[in-house]
Scaffold this motif. Structure first.
Motif, PDB file in Angstrom:
ATOM      1  N   ILE A  51       0.842  -1.206   0.000  1.00 51.26           N
ATOM      2  CA  ILE A  51       0.000   0.000   0.000  1.00 51.26           C
ATOM      3  C   ILE A  51       0.875   1.252   0.000  1.00 51.26           C
ATOM      4  O   ILE A  51       0.663   2.185  -0.782  1.00 51.26           O
ATOM      5  CB  ILE A  51      -0.946  -0.002   1.222  1.00 51.26           C
ATOM      6  CG1 ILE A  51      -1.921  -1.176   1.125  1.00 51.26           C
ATOM      7  CG2 ILE A  51      -1.703   1.318   1.303  1.00 51.26           C
ATOM      8  CD1 ILE A  51      -2.815  -1.330   2.333  1.00 51.26           C
ATOM      9  N   PHE A  52       1.889   1.263   0.878  1.00 56.99           N
ATOM     10  CA  PHE A  52       2.792   2.412   0.929  1.00 56.99           C
ATOM     11  C   PHE A  52       3.572   2.552  -0.373  1.00 56.99           C
ATOM     12  O   PHE A  52       3.700   3.640  -0.927  1.00 56.99           O
ATOM     13  CB  PHE A  52       3.761   2.258   2.109  1.00 56.99           C
ATOM     14  CG  PHE A  52       4.851   3.289   2.128  1.00 56.99           C
ATOM     15  CD1 PHE A  52       4.626   4.551   2.656  1.00 56.99           C
ATOM     16  CD2 PHE A  52       6.109   3.001   1.605  1.00 56.99           C
ATOM     17  CE1 PHE A  52       5.629   5.513   2.671  1.00 56.99           C
ATOM     18  CE2 PHE A  52       7.121   3.947   1.605  1.00 56.99           C
ATOM     19  CZ  PHE A  52       6.878   5.203   2.141  1.00 56.99           C
ATOM     20  N   LEU A  53       4.108   1.436  -0.870  1.00 56.40           N
ATOM     21  CA  LEU A  53       4.922   1.477  -2.083  1.00 56.40           C
ATOM     22  C   LEU A  53       4.099   1.922  -3.284  1.00 56.40           C
ATOM     23  O   LEU A  53       4.588   2.646  -4.156  1.00 56.40           O
ATOM     24  CB  LEU A  53       5.544   0.107  -2.335  1.00 56.40           C
ATOM     25  CG  LEU A  53       6.534  -0.370  -1.253  1.00 56.40           C
ATOM     26  CD1 LEU A  53       6.951  -1.816  -1.495  1.00 56.40           C
ATOM     27  CD2 LEU A  53       7.761   0.528  -1.211  1.00 56.40           C
ATOM     28  N   ASN A  54       2.830   1.500  -3.323  1.00 57.59           N
ATOM     29  CA  ASN A  54       1.945   1.970  -4.386  1.00 57.59           C
ATOM     30  C   ASN A  54       1.661   3.460  -4.264  1.00 57.59           C
ATOM     31  O   ASN A  54       1.546   4.170  -5.263  1.00 57.59           O
ATOM     32  CB  ASN A  54       0.617   1.198  -4.366  1.00 57.59           C
ATOM     33  CG  ASN A  54       0.653  -0.043  -5.244  1.00 57.59           C
ATOM     34  OD1 ASN A  54       1.195  -0.005  -6.339  1.00 57.59           O
ATOM     35  ND2 ASN A  54       0.093  -1.139  -4.769  1.00 57.59           N
ATOM     36  N   SER A  55       1.571   3.920  -3.014  1.00 55.51           N
ATOM     37  CA  SER A  55       1.231   5.329  -2.774  1.00 55.51           C
ATOM     38  C   SER A  55       2.314   6.285  -3.255  1.00 55.51           C
ATOM     39  O   SER A  55       2.037   7.454  -3.532  1.00 55.51           O
ATOM     40  CB  SER A  55       0.955   5.565  -1.287  1.00 55.51           C
ATOM     41  OG  SER A  55       2.162   5.457  -0.532  1.00 55.51           O
TER      42      SER A  55
ATOM     43  N   ILE B 136       5.174   3.400  -7.130  1.00 53.42           N
ATOM     44  CA  ILE B 136       5.858   2.195  -7.621  1.00 53.42           C
ATOM     45  C   ILE B 136       4.819   1.182  -8.086  1.00 53.42           C
ATOM     46  O   ILE B 136       3.951   0.769  -7.322  1.00 53.42           O
ATOM     47  CB  ILE B 136       6.746   1.579  -6.530  1.00 53.42           C
ATOM     48  CG1 ILE B 136       7.848   2.562  -6.113  1.00 53.42           C
ATOM     49  CG2 ILE B 136       7.370   0.275  -7.017  1.00 53.42           C
ATOM     50  CD1 ILE B 136       8.705   2.075  -4.977  1.00 53.42           C
ATOM     51  N   GLU B 137       4.913   0.787  -9.367  1.00 55.70           N
ATOM     52  CA  GLU B 137       4.037  -0.252  -9.883  1.00 55.70           C
ATOM     53  C   GLU B 137       4.658  -1.628  -9.623  1.00 55.70           C
ATOM     54  O   GLU B 137       5.870  -1.782  -9.633  1.00 55.70           O
ATOM     55  CB  GLU B 137       3.813  -0.051 -11.385  1.00 55.70           C
ATOM     56  CG  GLU B 137       3.117   1.265 -11.712  1.00 55.70           C
ATOM     57  CD  GLU B 137       2.774   1.377 -13.180  1.00 55.70           C
ATOM     58  OE1 GLU B 137       2.697   0.327 -13.854  1.00 55.70           O
ATOM     59  OE2 GLU B 137       2.590   2.511 -13.654  1.00 55.70           O
ATOM     60  N   ASN B 138       3.805  -2.596  -9.368  1.00 62.53           N
ATOM     61  CA  ASN B 138       4.254  -3.965  -9.058  1.00 62.53           C
ATOM     62  C   ASN B 138       5.242  -3.978  -7.888  1.00 62.53           C
ATOM     63  O   ASN B 138       6.361  -4.504  -8.005  1.00 62.53           O
ATOM     64  CB  ASN B 138       4.890  -4.614 -10.283  1.00 62.53           C
ATOM     65  CG  ASN B 138       3.951  -4.659 -11.475  1.00 62.53           C
ATOM     66  OD1 ASN B 138       2.758  -4.919 -11.328  1.00 62.53           O
ATOM     67  ND2 ASN B 138       4.485  -4.395 -12.656  1.00 62.53           N
ATOM     68  N   PRO B 139       4.860  -3.421  -6.737  1.00 60.87           N
ATOM     69  CA  PRO B 139       5.799  -3.375  -5.597  1.00 60.87           C
ATOM     70  C   PRO B 139       6.158  -4.747  -5.055  1.00 60.87           C
ATOM     71  O   PRO B 139       7.186  -4.897  -4.393  1.00 60.87           O
ATOM     72  CB  PRO B 139       5.018  -2.561  -4.549  1.00 60.87           C
ATOM     73  CG  PRO B 139       3.582  -2.741  -4.911  1.00 60.87           C
ATOM     74  CD  PRO B 139       3.546  -2.842  -6.409  1.00 60.87           C
TER      75      PRO B 139
ATOM     76  N   ILE C 188      10.967   6.102  -7.098  1.00 65.65           N
ATOM     77  CA  ILE C 188      11.852   6.086  -5.931  1.00 65.65           C
ATOM     78  C   ILE C 188      12.581   7.416  -5.792  1.00 65.65           C
ATOM     79  O   ILE C 188      12.663   8.001  -4.700  1.00 65.65           O
ATOM     80  CB  ILE C 188      12.864   4.920  -6.037  1.00 65.65           C
ATOM     81  CG1 ILE C 188      12.137   3.587  -5.872  1.00 65.65           C
ATOM     82  CG2 ILE C 188      13.971   5.051  -4.996  1.00 65.65           C
ATOM     83  CD1 ILE C 188      13.015   2.370  -6.090  1.00 65.65           C
ATOM     84  N   LEU C 189      13.102   7.946  -6.907  1.00 66.54           N
ATOM     85  CA  LEU C 189      13.811   9.236  -6.869  1.00 66.54           C
ATOM     86  C   LEU C 189      12.861  10.377  -6.528  1.00 66.54           C
ATOM     87  O   LEU C 189      13.231  11.303  -5.794  1.00 66.54           O
ATOM     88  CB  LEU C 189      14.492   9.489  -8.209  1.00 66.54           C
ATOM     89  CG  LEU C 189      15.680   8.573  -8.528  1.00 66.54           C
ATOM     90  CD1 LEU C 189      16.173   8.809  -9.952  1.00 66.54           C
ATOM     91  CD2 LEU C 189      16.815   8.788  -7.538  1.00 66.54           C
ATOM     92  N   ASP C 190      11.638  10.328  -7.048  1.00 67.88           N
ATOM     93  CA  ASP C 190      10.643  11.364  -6.700  1.00 67.88           C
ATOM     94  C   ASP C 190      10.340  11.336  -5.212  1.00 67.88           C
ATOM     95  O   ASP C 190      10.189  12.386  -4.573  1.00 67.88           O
ATOM     96  CB  ASP C 190       9.356  11.150  -7.504  1.00 67.88           C
ATOM     97  CG  ASP C 190       9.526  11.489  -8.977  1.00 67.88           C
ATOM     98  OD1 ASP C 190      10.516  12.173  -9.307  1.00 67.88           O
ATOM     99  OD2 ASP C 190       8.680  11.061  -9.784  1.00 67.88           O
TER     100      ASP C 190
END
Length: 334
Positions: free
Chosen positions: A101-105, A108-111, A192-194
């Motif tokens: 959920i956090f990684l999608n937020s 990041i696609e396909n976390p 990730i950089l953003d």
């Protein structure tokens, strides 16, 4: 019988015993090898089946669980190195905990394909000693050199260079990303950089740094215009008028003016380079994506699984035979 003849007989007996033991050991080794060959010969169909099954399963698992390394070389600006390291640690904990959920937020696609993220310095002791952050140039930075000497006085210089405290002061750092399947710039690296650059405090610092650099460039350009005007007046006064005038004289003051102009031009160049680096708080210098990970048994299951299955079969049959032999002995004793 003399003492010498007794000792000679004892030595001959000892040599004979040793020779017999060596021969017996070699016979047992030979018999063991023969028994193993005989075992595989009797079970050749089962062993062949296990090799086919293990190889097929290994190929399938290797294909569906391929891991890739991606390396992103970044430069943290405005004293953001500690911030960068803490953010990478947070991301890695989210990946370990499978917080999709956090990684999608953060875009990041396909976390679920993320396996690990970590960061390490690009060890470059010469840049550490020579780089002058204030002027964004490589110069003889005596302060950094003396600090390094002081830190290494009571210990190994190699340990100091690789020490965590020292390593955070290096010019560049490498973010290592391990993924299951391919990573892409748009779907993996850019989010990730953003995320790393999303910080209001460092955004304000960035604007201040950029404004200061632009002011310095403008002042240097104004000074160059003044110097050019001064040189033009000198040229006119000396009766030499040329757009590409080169002075060969012993006029110390004029030489100093020319050196000042040259230094200002060089500083403008370094300041413009600095503006390029100041585009982001965490500036990406380069990236290398999707290097196949061959650590440990990654990509090698097609080789290891057949061996594991055969070893398991041999162990099971050996254990079964051992149990039968011990059962027979127990029955005979009873």
């Amino acid at each position: 019988m003399s003492q010498n003849s007794i000792n000679q007989d004892n030595q001959e007996i000892d040599l004979t015993m040793i020779s017999n033991k060596i021969k017996g050991f070699n016979d047992r080794i030979g018999m063991s090898i023969y028994n193993y060959i005989l075992f595989f010969k009797r079970n050749i169909l089962i062993v062949g089946f296990l090799i086919i099954v293990g190889t097929s399963l290994g190929i399938y698992l290797d294909f569906n669980n391929e891991k890739y390394d991606s390396k992103i070389i970044v430069r943290p600006n405005f004293g953001s190195t500690d911030y960068l390291y803490s953010k990478i640690e947070l991301l890695n904990s989210k990946i370990k905990n499978k917080d999709t959920i956090f990684l999608n937020s953060i875009g990041i696609e396909n976390p679920e394909d993320l396996i690990k993220i970590e960061i390490e310095p690009v060890v470059d002791i010469y840049s550490l000693v020579n780089y002058n952050e204030k002027n964004a140039s490589v110069t003889n930075n005596t302060q950094n050199f003396e600090l390094l000497k002081l830190l290494s006085e009571d210990g190994d210089i190699n340990k100091v260079i690789k020490d965590k405290t020292t390593s955070k002061n290096y010019y560049s750092h490498t973010i290592l990303l391990i993924t299951k399947g391919f990573a892409t710039e748009e779907k993996t690296i850019k989010p990730i950089l953003d995320y790393l650059n999303n910080n209001s405090y460092f955004d304000k610092l960035k604007n201040i740094y950029i404004d200061n650099v632009n002011i310095n460039i403008k002042k240097n350009e104004e000074m160059i215009v003044q110097i050019n005007t001064l040189l033009e007046k000198f040229s006119t006064a000396s009766g030499q008028k040329s757009d590409k005038l080169v002075f060969y004289n012993e006029n110390t003051e004029l030489n100093e003016v020319l050196k000042t102009k040259q230094a200002l031009i060089y500083e403008i160049g370094t300041k413009k380079e600095q503006l390029v680096n100041y585009e982001n708080t965490i500036k990406k210098n380069s990236s290398i994506l999707n290097i196949k990970n061959t650590d440990s048994i990654n990509g090698k299951l097609k080789l290891f699984l057949p061996l594991i299955l055969i070893f398991g079969f041999v162990f099971f049959r050996g254990l079964s035979n051992f149990y039968k032999i011990q059962s027979i002995k127990a029955q005979q004793n009873n």
